[in-house]
Design an enzyme around this catalytic site. Structure first.
Site, PDB file in Angstrom:
ATOM      1  N   HIS A 455       7.239  18.850  30.516  1.00 38.28           N
ATOM      2  CA  HIS A 455       6.693  20.060  31.153  1.00 38.28           C
ATOM      3  C   HIS A 455       5.935  19.707  32.431  1.00 38.28           C
ATOM      4  O   HIS A 455       6.189  20.277  33.498  1.00 38.28           O
ATOM      5  CB  HIS A 455       5.764  20.778  30.174  1.00 38.28           C
ATOM      6  CG  HIS A 455       5.096  21.983  30.754  1.00 38.28           C
ATOM      7  ND1 HIS A 455       5.555  23.261  30.549  1.00 38.28           N
ATOM      8  CD2 HIS A 455       3.999  22.116  31.556  1.00 38.28           C
ATOM      9  CE1 HIS A 455       4.785  24.122  31.198  1.00 38.28           C
ATOM     10  NE2 HIS A 455       3.819  23.447  31.812  1.00 38.28           N
ATOM     11  N   GLU A 456       5.000  18.773  32.321  1.00 36.05           N
ATOM     12  CA  GLU A 456       4.168  18.457  33.492  1.00 36.05           C
ATOM     13  C   GLU A 456       4.978  17.775  34.587  1.00 36.05           C
ATOM     14  O   GLU A 456       4.747  18.004  35.770  1.00 36.05           O
ATOM     15  CB  GLU A 456       2.969  17.601  33.080  1.00 36.05           C
ATOM     16  CG  GLU A 456       1.982  18.311  32.164  1.00 36.05           C
ATOM     17  CD  GLU A 456       1.426  19.614  32.724  1.00 36.05           C
ATOM     18  OE1 GLU A 456       1.464  19.814  33.960  1.00 36.05           O
ATOM     19  OE2 GLU A 456       0.970  20.445  31.918  1.00 36.05           O
ATOM     20  N   HIS A 459       6.519  20.333  36.703  1.00 39.83           N
ATOM     21  CA  HIS A 459       5.665  20.802  37.812  1.00 39.83           C
ATOM     22  C   HIS A 459       5.737  19.817  38.982  1.00 39.83           C
ATOM     23  O   HIS A 459       5.760  20.217  40.147  1.00 39.83           O
ATOM     24  CB  HIS A 459       4.215  20.931  37.352  1.00 39.83           C
ATOM     25  CG  HIS A 459       3.930  22.136  36.521  1.00 39.83           C
ATOM     26  ND1 HIS A 459       4.259  23.420  36.914  1.00 39.83           N
ATOM     27  CD2 HIS A 459       3.312  22.266  35.316  1.00 39.83           C
ATOM     28  CE1 HIS A 459       3.871  24.284  35.995  1.00 39.83           C
ATOM     29  NE2 HIS A 459       3.293  23.609  35.008  1.00 39.83           N
ATOM     30  N   GLU A 484       4.941  28.767  35.726  1.00 43.22           N
ATOM     31  CA  GLU A 484       5.270  27.928  34.576  1.00 43.22           C
ATOM     32  C   GLU A 484       6.767  27.895  34.261  1.00 43.22           C
ATOM     33  O   GLU A 484       7.236  27.009  33.550  1.00 43.22           O
ATOM     34  CB  GLU A 484       4.509  28.410  33.333  1.00 43.22           C
ATOM     35  CG  GLU A 484       2.998  28.310  33.430  1.00 43.22           C
ATOM     36  CD  GLU A 484       2.498  26.885  33.580  1.00 43.22           C
ATOM     37  OE1 GLU A 484       3.175  25.956  33.108  1.00 43.22           O
ATOM     38  OE2 GLU A 484       1.426  26.703  34.190  1.00 43.22           O
ATOM     39  N   TYR A 596       2.135  32.549  30.820  1.00 44.76           N
ATOM     40  CA  TYR A 596       2.837  31.497  30.073  1.00 44.76           C
ATOM     41  C   TYR A 596       4.017  32.075  29.300  1.00 44.76           C
ATOM     42  O   TYR A 596       5.122  31.525  29.306  1.00 44.76           O
ATOM     43  CB  TYR A 596       1.873  30.788  29.121  1.00 44.76           C
ATOM     44  CG  TYR A 596       1.054  29.715  29.778  1.00 44.76           C
ATOM     45  CD1 TYR A 596       1.605  28.476  30.074  1.00 44.76           C
ATOM     46  CD2 TYR A 596      -0.275  29.940  30.122  1.00 44.76           C
ATOM     47  CE1 TYR A 596       0.856  27.488  30.685  1.00 44.76           C
ATOM     48  CE2 TYR A 596      -1.028  28.958  30.737  1.00 44.76           C
ATOM     49  CZ  TYR A 596      -0.458  27.733  31.016  1.00 44.76           C
ATOM     50  OH  TYR A 596      -1.202  26.752  31.636  1.00 44.76           O
TER      51      TYR A 596
END
Length: 662
Positions: A455-456, A459, A484, A596
């Protein structure tokens, strides 16, 4: 162009840099403000502002980022203080009527502009309006004062969380069930000749206890300590909510949520509440069914210990019985599975996947200009053109004073330098708190940590692959309720059998992959308690929206208690204040936490429509990079989605992905 970041600044250098940056920026704004309305053009008024915004965003990262990662407390403190000065300067600049007058004059000339330049001008005008430049002088001063107070409150809230040093001690007996290798990593304390283990409120410690400790009182104490930390943040939050409401009303908005949503995909609080309520109605029956299964399991467990069951699942029970259910119904043993997910093998596998799907090459480089010896640096190269397009850092282990969650920091935006016409490449950092390696054992990740990692880094890829003209639109600077979606979309790879096989390798038995039958059970268990887990997310969204649509001041803790059991079906522990460490609500997600789930609907649609049948599709990966990551915030999120999907998005793939059946 170069990486312009400097992580070796001392406390005094950070302070000096902030003052220099403010002076330089103010001089540019003063120069623009001196233009008469008839002389002001896009080139001589808007471009200088865009240029200083780009330079400011890079230099300011050197100032604010150390508070999250520097190992030196003096530097962290200086970063916090200098950041306050930057925030105050930003507020002052955003509310300059003389600049607004010039920008308005440019807009009225209706010059022929390209799409991104036109959007820049439109967004600047909207920002000024939302900053109160259409108000009389008295109201402008009031708004400026409110904004400065809010800025300082947000910085203090974050600092209190980062500097929290709450600990709780347990004997070895009280920690029965917590893995022995984890106990070895803990500090110890001797009191009255008795040895205790010292646990912090950082995620690895908290969840090691909540998931594994057999002793119910141990779990209760850990949960209570975690839920009662940062009490000083309660009045800060309540004051911030009051000030946000005041600011919205000064600007002529009904409430803070209405103000915030004007620039989001959702547009209005009514749309958000309808979205949340619809999901709540669909998911509550599923959650109730799941809760009954947890009750049954707890009853059986307590009876096996000769204890009575009071019929209730408490907050400190959920993770323990969720894990037990995972083991009982799906034979999923997290401790065994994590032996196949060393940080080293996951990192390499994940980077390989992102390289392939996004048509990139990552090259690790030796870099002494980092803030800690654990930090790794990677250059990112376009696989077709061999052009360096960005750089990122990985800072993955916990340490004192460091940011306590997992996050991506966009440190240097990508943009085109107006003087040289060269592209300044983006730089981003992923900061996390995975367990540290121990003697004879590498850092091992639980599967949910693998998901967090994907996930990170998603980004990070958004920051790296974005290619905009102006820094203001770079990377994740999209609508907050879309931000997100790109990274959530990439989480789906963590549930694909072929990918889990690729990522895994036993840390001792080289070449041994996670068994296929284990992978099959993991995928089947993906939606275990999905109803309850998504109801928890709905709770945060409802709480945030209720707080920011209230017409009068509310008790932050009372509202939390009222909504928690009603929505999540699990009561909040008596006399606790988890909201004091709800960082999102003071970190930019105010009236935005719903995003989210909102964006998860889009992420599920993108994945199931484009990648489910071929997760390594370079063709679709390039389209995703071009149509979703590339534009950054230079286009509206709903337009990017429609271009990528070829139609309007739908909620059905999301509901299907969590096991909901109509």
């Amino acid at each position: 162009m170069k990486n312009l970041l400097n992580f070796s600044l001392t406390a005094s250098e950070i302070k000096n840099l902030s003052q220099t940056l403010i002076s330089k920026s103010r001089a540019v704004y003063d120069q623009v403000s001196a233009l008469s309305s008839d002389r002001a053009t896009f080139k001589n008024a808007i471009i200088p502002i865009a240029k200083i915004e780009a330079e400011y965003s890079v230099a300011s990262a050197n100032i604010y980022f150390p508070q999250y990662v520097s190992p030196i407390k003096e530097v962290r403190d200086a970063s916090v203080e200098a950041n306050k000065a930057l925030e105050e300067f930003s507020i002052e600049t955003d509310m300059r009527a003389d600049i607004y007058k010039v920008v308005l004059a440019v807009a009225e000339k209706n010059e022929e502009l390209g799409p991104e330049d036109k959007r820049l001008l439109e967004k600047m005008l909207l920002d000024y309006k939302r900053n109160g430049l259409g108000l009389n002088e008295k109201k402008q001063e009031l708004l400026k004062e409110i904004k400065k107070k809010l800025s300082n409150l947000a910085i203090q809230f974050s600092s209190n969380m980062n500097e929290d040093n709450t600990t709780v001690i347990f004997t070895e007996e009280e920690l029965e069930g917590v893995p022995a290798d984890y106990l070895k990593s803990l500090n110890k304390r001797v009191i009255d000749q008795k040895e205790y283990f010292v646990l912090t409120m950082k995620y690895p410690d908290v969840f090691a206890v909540l998931k594994n400790a057999v002793n119910e009182e141990t779990r209760r104490r850990m949960d209570y300590s975690y839920s009662t930390k940062c009490k000083a943040n309660l009045p800060i939050l309540e004051e911030a909510v009051r000030l946000r409401r005041d600011a919205a009303q000064v600007l002529g908005y009904e409430d803070h949520a209405t103000f915030r949503l004007e620039t989001r995909m959702a547009k209005t609080p009514e749309n958000v509440f309808n979205f949340l309520e619809d999901l709540k109605n669909k998911l509550t029956p599923l959650g109730e069914k799941e809760l009954e299964r947890l009750r049954q399991l707890k009853r059986e467990h307590l009876e096996s210990l000769g204890k009575q069951f009071n019929g209730s699942i408490e907050a400190f029970d959920f993770h323990f019985y969720h894990k037990m259910l995972m083991e009982k119904d799906y034979q999923i043993n997290e401790e065994e599975i994590k032996e196949y997910f060393s940080l080293e093998s996951v990192t390499q596998g994940m980077l390989d996947i992102y390289q392939k799907v996004l048509n990139l090459k990552f090259t690790e480089i030796e870099n002494k200009n980092v803030w800690h010896q654990d930090v790794r640096t990677f250059n990112v190269i376009d696989a077709t053109s061999d052009e360096v397009i960005g750089q990122f850092y990985l800072d993955l282990f916990p340490r004192d004073g460091k940011y306590t969650h997992a996050a991506c920091f966009g440190l240097q935006p990508g943009y085109i330098d107006v003087d040289t016409n060269e592209r300044c490449y983006p730089v981003a950092a992923m900061v996390a708190n995975f367990s540290k390696p121990m003697e004879g054992k590498p850092s091992l990740l639980k599967h949910n940590e693998v998901v967090t990692y994907f996930h990170e880094l998603g980004h990070v890829m958004h920051q790296i692959c974005s290619k905009t003209k102006h820094a203001r639109f770079h990377g994740t600077k999209v609508e907050r309720d879309f931000v997100e979606a790109p990274s959530q979309m990439l989480e789906n790879w963590c549930w694909e059998p072929t990918i889990l096989h690729k990522l895994s390798e036993h840390y001792q038995r080289k070449g041994e992959k996670l068994p296929s039958e284990t992978i099959e059970r993991m995928v089947k268990a993906k939606n275990l308690n999905a109803g309850l887990l998504n109801l928890r997310q709905l709770f945060f969204g409802f709480y945030d929206m209720k707080l920011h649509t209230a017409k009068e001041s509310l008790s932050a803790t009372k509202l939390w208690d009222e909504l928690k059991e009603n929505i999540t079906l699990i009561p909040n522990p008596h006399n606790t204040w988890p909201v004091a460490s709800f960082g999102h609500i003071m970190g930019g997600y105010d009236a935005g936490y719903y995003g989210y789930l909102w964006s998860q609907v889009f992420s599920a649609d993108m994945f199931f429509s484009k990648f489910k049948n071929n997760v390594m599709s370079v063709e679709n990966g390039l389209q995703y990079r071009k149509l979703i990551l590339g534009p950054g915030g230079s286009r509206d999120g709903d337009n990017m989605l429609r271009d990528f999907l070829g139609r309007d998005p739908t909620v059905d793939p999301f509901l299907k992905s969590i096991g909901y059946n109509k």
